[in-house]
Design a protein around this motif. Structure first.
Motif, PDB file in Angstrom:
ATOM      1  N   GLN A 130       7.712  16.640  -3.869  1.00 41.42           N
ATOM      2  CA  GLN A 130       8.588  15.482  -4.047  1.00 41.42           C
ATOM      3  C   GLN A 130       9.728  15.808  -4.993  1.00 41.42           C
ATOM      4  O   GLN A 130       9.646  16.730  -5.799  1.00 41.42           O
ATOM      5  CB  GLN A 130       7.825  14.317  -4.680  1.00 41.42           C
ATOM      6  N   TYR A 164       2.214  -0.319  -9.322  1.00 43.98           N
ATOM      7  CA  TYR A 164       1.354   0.510 -10.169  1.00 43.98           C
ATOM      8  C   TYR A 164       2.032   0.738 -11.515  1.00 43.98           C
ATOM      9  O   TYR A 164       1.414   0.576 -12.570  1.00 43.98           O
ATOM     10  CB  TYR A 164       1.076   1.846  -9.466  1.00 43.98           C
ATOM     11  N   LEU A 180      -5.435  -0.542 -10.108  1.00 42.97           N
ATOM     12  CA  LEU A 180      -4.635   0.633 -10.413  1.00 42.97           C
ATOM     13  C   LEU A 180      -5.110   1.874  -9.681  1.00 42.97           C
ATOM     14  O   LEU A 180      -4.349   2.779  -9.434  1.00 42.97           O
ATOM     15  CB  LEU A 180      -4.636   0.882 -11.921  1.00 42.97           C
ATOM     16  N   GLN A 221       0.792  -1.228   0.000  1.00 42.13           N
ATOM     17  CA  GLN A 221       0.000   0.000   0.000  1.00 42.13           C
ATOM     18  C   GLN A 221       0.819   1.268   0.000  1.00 42.13           C
ATOM     19  O   GLN A 221       0.293   2.341  -0.214  1.00 42.13           O
ATOM     20  CB  GLN A 221      -0.895   0.013   1.249  1.00 42.13           C
ATOM     21  N   LYS A 222       2.122   1.153   0.248  1.00 38.49           N
ATOM     22  CA  LYS A 222       2.908   2.376   0.384  1.00 38.49           C
ATOM     23  C   LYS A 222       4.052   2.397  -0.614  1.00 38.49           C
ATOM     24  O   LYS A 222       4.369   1.392  -1.246  1.00 38.49           O
ATOM     25  CB  LYS A 222       3.455   2.471   1.804  1.00 38.49           C
ATOM     26  N   SER A 223       4.667   3.566  -0.733  1.00 39.05           N
ATOM     27  CA  SER A 223       5.842   3.681  -1.581  1.00 39.05           C
ATOM     28  C   SER A 223       7.061   3.847  -0.672  1.00 39.05           C
ATOM     29  O   SER A 223       6.942   3.784   0.542  1.00 39.05           O
ATOM     30  CB  SER A 223       5.712   4.891  -2.489  1.00 39.05           C
ATOM     31  N   ALA A 229      12.255  13.188  -7.436  1.00 36.59           N
ATOM     32  CA  ALA A 229      12.695  11.835  -7.782  1.00 36.59           C
ATOM     33  C   ALA A 229      14.138  11.913  -8.227  1.00 36.59           C
ATOM     34  O   ALA A 229      14.447  12.577  -9.214  1.00 36.59           O
ATOM     35  CB  ALA A 229      11.828  11.269  -8.905  1.00 36.59           C
ATOM     36  N   GLY A 277      -2.794   4.021  -3.038  1.00 36.64           N
ATOM     37  CA  GLY A 277      -1.521   3.783  -2.383  1.00 36.64           C
ATOM     38  C   GLY A 277      -1.127   5.059  -1.696  1.00 36.64           C
ATOM     39  O   GLY A 277      -1.748   6.090  -1.895  1.00 36.64           O
ATOM     40  N   SER A 278      -0.108   4.966  -0.886  1.00 33.85           N
ATOM     41  CA  SER A 278       0.262   6.147  -0.136  1.00 33.85           C
ATOM     42  C   SER A 278       1.768   6.339  -0.118  1.00 33.85           C
ATOM     43  O   SER A 278       2.533   5.385  -0.020  1.00 33.85           O
ATOM     44  CB  SER A 278      -0.270   6.010   1.281  1.00 33.85           C
ATOM     45  N   ASP A 279       2.170   7.605  -0.242  1.00 31.81           N
ATOM     46  CA  ASP A 279       3.591   7.938  -0.123  1.00 31.81           C
ATOM     47  C   ASP A 279       3.969   8.244   1.314  1.00 31.81           C
ATOM     48  O   ASP A 279       5.111   8.486   1.624  1.00 31.81           O
ATOM     49  CB  ASP A 279       3.895   9.189  -0.960  1.00 31.81           C
ATOM     50  N   TYR A 322       1.047   8.912 -10.790  1.00 26.34           N
ATOM     51  CA  TYR A 322      -0.068   8.292 -11.503  1.00 26.34           C
ATOM     52  C   TYR A 322      -0.090   8.655 -12.984  1.00 26.34           C
ATOM     53  O   TYR A 322      -0.838   8.081 -13.746  1.00 26.34           O
ATOM     54  CB  TYR A 322      -1.400   8.718 -10.864  1.00 26.34           C
ATOM     55  N   TYR A 381       4.172  -0.083  -3.663  1.00 25.72           N
ATOM     56  CA  TYR A 381       2.954   0.231  -4.413  1.00 25.72           C
ATOM     57  C   TYR A 381       3.274   1.021  -5.669  1.00 25.72           C
ATOM     58  O   TYR A 381       2.722   0.762  -6.738  1.00 25.72           O
ATOM     59  CB  TYR A 381       1.978   1.035  -3.532  1.00 25.72           C
ATOM     60  N   LEU A 422      -0.445  -2.576 -19.092  1.00 22.51           N
ATOM     61  CA  LEU A 422      -1.814  -2.384 -19.574  1.00 22.51           C
ATOM     62  C   LEU A 422      -1.845  -1.454 -20.782  1.00 22.51           C
ATOM     63  O   LEU A 422      -2.483  -1.756 -21.800  1.00 22.51           O
ATOM     64  CB  LEU A 422      -2.672  -1.796 -18.451  1.00 22.51           C
ATOM     65  N   ASN A 480      11.529   6.578  -9.557  1.00 23.62           N
ATOM     66  CA  ASN A 480      10.865   7.546  -8.693  1.00 23.62           C
ATOM     67  C   ASN A 480      10.448   6.817  -7.435  1.00 23.62           C
ATOM     68  O   ASN A 480       9.763   5.798  -7.506  1.00 23.62           O
ATOM     69  CB  ASN A 480       9.623   8.091  -9.417  1.00 23.62           C
ATOM     70  N   GLN A 481      10.869   7.300  -6.284  1.00 20.42           N
ATOM     71  CA  GLN A 481      10.505   6.581  -5.064  1.00 20.42           C
ATOM     72  C   GLN A 481       9.095   6.953  -4.596  1.00 20.42           C
ATOM     73  O   GLN A 481       8.589   6.368  -3.651  1.00 20.42           O
ATOM     74  CB  GLN A 481      11.532   6.816  -3.957  1.00 20.42           C
ATOM     75  N   PHE A 482       8.495   7.937  -5.279  1.00 21.35           N
ATOM     76  CA  PHE A 482       7.127   8.320  -4.947  1.00 21.35           C
ATOM     77  C   PHE A 482       6.161   7.721  -5.972  1.00 21.35           C
ATOM     78  O   PHE A 482       6.563   7.279  -7.036  1.00 21.35           O
ATOM     79  CB  PHE A 482       6.988   9.841  -4.972  1.00 21.35           C
ATOM     80  N   ILE A 483       4.863   7.750  -5.633  1.00 15.45           N
ATOM     81  CA  ILE A 483       3.863   7.275  -6.569  1.00 15.45           C
ATOM     82  C   ILE A 483       3.625   8.357  -7.617  1.00 15.45           C
ATOM     83  O   ILE A 483       3.413   9.516  -7.281  1.00 15.45           O
ATOM     84  CB  ILE A 483       2.537   6.970  -5.844  1.00 15.45           C
ATOM     85  N   LEU A 511       2.122  -2.493 -13.701  1.00 14.82           N
ATOM     86  CA  LEU A 511       0.805  -2.844 -14.245  1.00 14.82           C
ATOM     87  C   LEU A 511       0.348  -1.830 -15.282  1.00 14.82           C
ATOM     88  O   LEU A 511      -0.154  -2.193 -16.350  1.00 14.82           O
ATOM     89  CB  LEU A 511      -0.230  -2.941 -13.120  1.00 14.82           C
ATOM     90  N   LEU A 512       0.546  -0.539 -14.989  1.00 11.90           N
ATOM     91  CA  LEU A 512       0.072   0.496 -15.909  1.00 11.90           C
ATOM     92  C   LEU A 512       0.819   0.412 -17.238  1.00 11.90           C
ATOM     93  O   LEU A 512       0.202   0.472 -18.310  1.00 11.90           O
ATOM     94  CB  LEU A 512       0.260   1.883 -15.297  1.00 11.90           C
TER      95      LEU A 512
END
Lengths: 304, 377
Positions: free
Chosen positions: B84, A88, B21, A68-70, B86, B25-27, A245, A84, A95, A240-243, A91-92
């Protein structure tokens, strides 16, 4: 006619049961031992790899945070966090790649089998697809880098990765779909034509549904293959260590990229992250394979 | 009918995919309570930071900066909630290339932009005709790591290091080593030099150090490839550290953090004023004696003065790594975020650097850097 008499002396058929000669028995045993041995040898690396990956990474995966987390805001010395962001991304990218590649590949296969049989263009297409399927992923990645970044001046992005994966996925799906369409019996097509149904409708309503279960399996296998590809993500997008989208902007992590990046972290935390990501990737690909066979079973034509 | 069935199956797959998708999720990892490490030294001064601008910055470059960048990113996220950066540690060469190519907002590099390679001009072009600045933000000491069961402690001089890494001294029992270690000779054992097989700013700086401090014993060139002509190569600092940990008799150079992580023995350096061991304080003393050779806000360092100094209590083998930024030419959003990030990095984040294997900025440098950062537009 001299042979006719000797033929008459022999029994019409040889006796049904004959004593097996020791030579044949020996050859049989030898073959059995060799085949079993080859199987065991082939299993050794497989079991070994799975065992190592699970032994080193499983403990990290059994944690809700992992899914659930990054790794956002964590340094190499902070335990915790999850993948996460990379799941993501993987999969993205897969897809997006499938959405572009699958329709093109299926239409190419339909052309090859239904329309272009033995025409010069079809031969050229088959030849090109064969060559394309032999292209190493790094070449596809560099080609796309030259096109997307150098020539068009667009930024690196997850979408560029998807496009590189498209190059890798199309030949695989074309090949499997082509083979599957070929084994759809011609009688089905002829029956349809006999009822006065146009060719395009025959293809859409008769040929494709008949082959659909195999095509779906093929797509799933191809997808599982491209999702583990490392070269395109190394060349075409940054870690990138962050999510993130947005596939069109900024860096996006994916599992192979995360492993490559965290490999630079030499301490135990980094190692656990790499092995955990490996377990996650293996799990996801396994799920895709299982999903493929499940879907093919669900969509299979019922033969009474 | 069949088509409908297929459509529904496909629909189900797509829906499941979309669900996976879009699931949130959470940072946010602060709940884990690990970002602000307890017992970390107090930050060296907090600053008024003007958060804002681009939400997600990108930077790429030096692997030597990786740990420091992680600390900066953590501090940036705390100071400016929701912002953030990266950082992609792919090597200094890639950092410069992707900065000048406009792929990332700033680059990280172990050496300043080089005029003769066209990097300065390429960077100016990327910054819409404005010069790029080299800001030495991260100082990482390089350790001379070794693995020798017979030597709990080892002192090397610049000259001795130059001789070992160029193959002039090949055995641990060499009298020159004994002379530098109070006359105590080590048992005979072959010295295995391990070097970075890939191109590296660490190698570049190490060779510069050898030629500056080697008193003529280092006759080879500097450069990102190791030119010593002896030993075996290993991939990346991690590979070097692994090779030294595994091989008795090995000696190599690696960033401090790698030496710490692998618990490798580190040699003391004697620059003429007695053996100095590597720690944050001794490296800080050395940085303070370094001179800036860039002009204005371009803070390129004169490494020769740093490496050849014999200031007492200074550990001179320090790798200065730069952030390469545009002086002007960013769009307003990016400029604001870059300034905020670098300000946090130069102030609030400094307290967490030591445990990551880096040296906090001496005050003199900090104020110079902050002036330069404020001048970015």
């Amino acid at each position: 006619m001299t042979t006719a008499t000797t033929d008459l002396d022999r029994p019409a058929t040889p006796p049904a049961f004959q004593e097996i000669s020791p030579g044949r028995k020996f050859r049989n045993r030898l073959a059995t031992v060799l085949v079993t041995g080859a199987f065991l040898v082939a299993m050794v690396p497989l079991v070994w790899v799975i065992w190592t990956v699970l032994a080193k990474g499983l403990h990290r995966v059994l944690n809700a945070d992992w899914w659930q987390k990054s790794f956002g805001g964590l340094t190499s010395r902070n335990p915790g966090g999850g993948v996460y962001h990379a799941i993501y991304g993987t999969l993205l990218q897969g897809l997006l790649c499938a959405v572009i590649a699958v329709p093109i590949a299926i239409m190419v296969a339909v052309y090859l089998v239904e329309y272009g049989r033995r025409s010069r263009l079809a031969k050229a297409v088959t030849f090109t697809v064969d060559i394309l399927s032999g292209v190493p992923s790094i070449v596809a990645a560099l080609f796309l880098y030259a096109l997307w970044v150098t020539t068009l001046g667009l930024p690196r992005s997850a979408f560029a990765v998807s496009l590189a994966l498209v190059l890798l996925m199309i030949p695989v799906v074309v090949r499997t779909t082509e083979e599957l369409l070929k084994i759809v019996p011609d009688e089905l097509r002829e029956a349809s034509y006999a009822l006065g149904i146009p060719k395009w409708k025959t293809i859409v309503k008769i040929v494709l549904p008949t082959a659909m279960s195999g095509i779906i399996t093929g797509v799933m296998l191809a997808l599982a293959r491209v999702m583990g590809e490392t070269a395109p993500v190394l060349v075409l997008v940054g870690y990138n260590q962050f999510i993130n989208y947005d596939p069109f902007q900024g860096n996006m992590a994916s599992l192979p990229l995360l492993m490559n990046s965290e490999r630079l972290t030499t301490n135990a935390i980094g190692e656990a992250r790499v092995w955990g990501a490996a377990v996650t990737l293996v799990l996801i690909i396994t799920v895709f394979n299982l999903l493929g066979s499940l879907l093919s079973r669900l969509t299979a034509i019922k033969t009474k | 009918m069949k088509i409908n069935r297929h459509a529904s199956v496909l629909g189900a797959v797509l829906a499941a995919g979309a669900l996976v998708l879009s699931a949130c999720g959470s940072d946010n990892n602060t709940a884990g309570g690990s970002t602000s490490g307890a017992g970390a030294p107090a930050p060296t001064g907090t600053a008024q930071v003007d958060c804002g601008g681009k939400k997600a910055l990108t930077a790429e470059g030096s692997t030597a900066q990786k740990g420091a960048m992680e600390a900066f990113i953590a501090a940036y996220g705390q100071k400016c909630q929701g912002y953030q950066l990266a950082y992609n540690p792919t090597g200094s060469g890639n950092g410069v290339k992707n900065f000048t190519g406009g792929q990332v907002d700033f680059g990280g590099s172990d050496s300043a932009l080089k005029k003769d390679k066209g990097e300065v001009d390429a960077a100016a072009k990327r910054c819409k005709g404005n010069p790029a600045w080299n800001l030495p933000l991260v100082f990482g000491p390089v350790a001379i790591v070794y693995n020798n069961k017979d030597a709990q402690e080892l002192t090397l001089t610049g000259e001795l290091a130059a001789k070992i890494f160029s193959g002039a001294i090949t055995d641990w029992s060499d009298p020159a080593i004994a002379a530098a270690n109070g006359g105590k000779a080590l048992p005979a054992k072959k010295i295995t030099v391990v070097f970075r097989a890939d191109e590296s700013g660490t190698t570049d700086n190490f060779q510069k150090y050898l030629s500056a401090a080697g008193k003529g014993a280092w006759t080879k060139d500097a450069g990102k490839k190791f030119n010593g002509g002896v030993g075996q190569g290993a991939q990346g600092s991690a590979g070097v550290a692994d090779a030294v940990a595994a091989g008795d008799g090995a000696i190599a150079y690696a960033e401090w953090s790698y030496a710490q992580d692998k618990n490798l023995a580190m040699a003391k350096i004697d620059s003429g004023s007695g053996p100095v061991e590597l720690n944050a304080q001794t490296a800080g003393v050395a940085i303070q004696s370094a001179k800036v050779k860039g002009t204005g806000n371009d803070l390129e360092l004169d490494l020769k003065s740093l490496y050849s100094s014999n200031t007492p209590g200074a550990y001179p083998l320090v790798l200065a790594t730069y952030e390469i930024v545009c002086s002007k030419g960013y769009d307003a959003d990016t400029a604001k975020a870059v300034k905020a990030f670098l300000t946090v990095a130069a102030t609030d984040a400094q307290g967490q650097l030591q445990e990551a294997g880096y040296v906090p900025l001496p005050n003199q440098f900090q104020s110079k850097l902050l002036t330069a950062i404020q001048a970015i537009s």
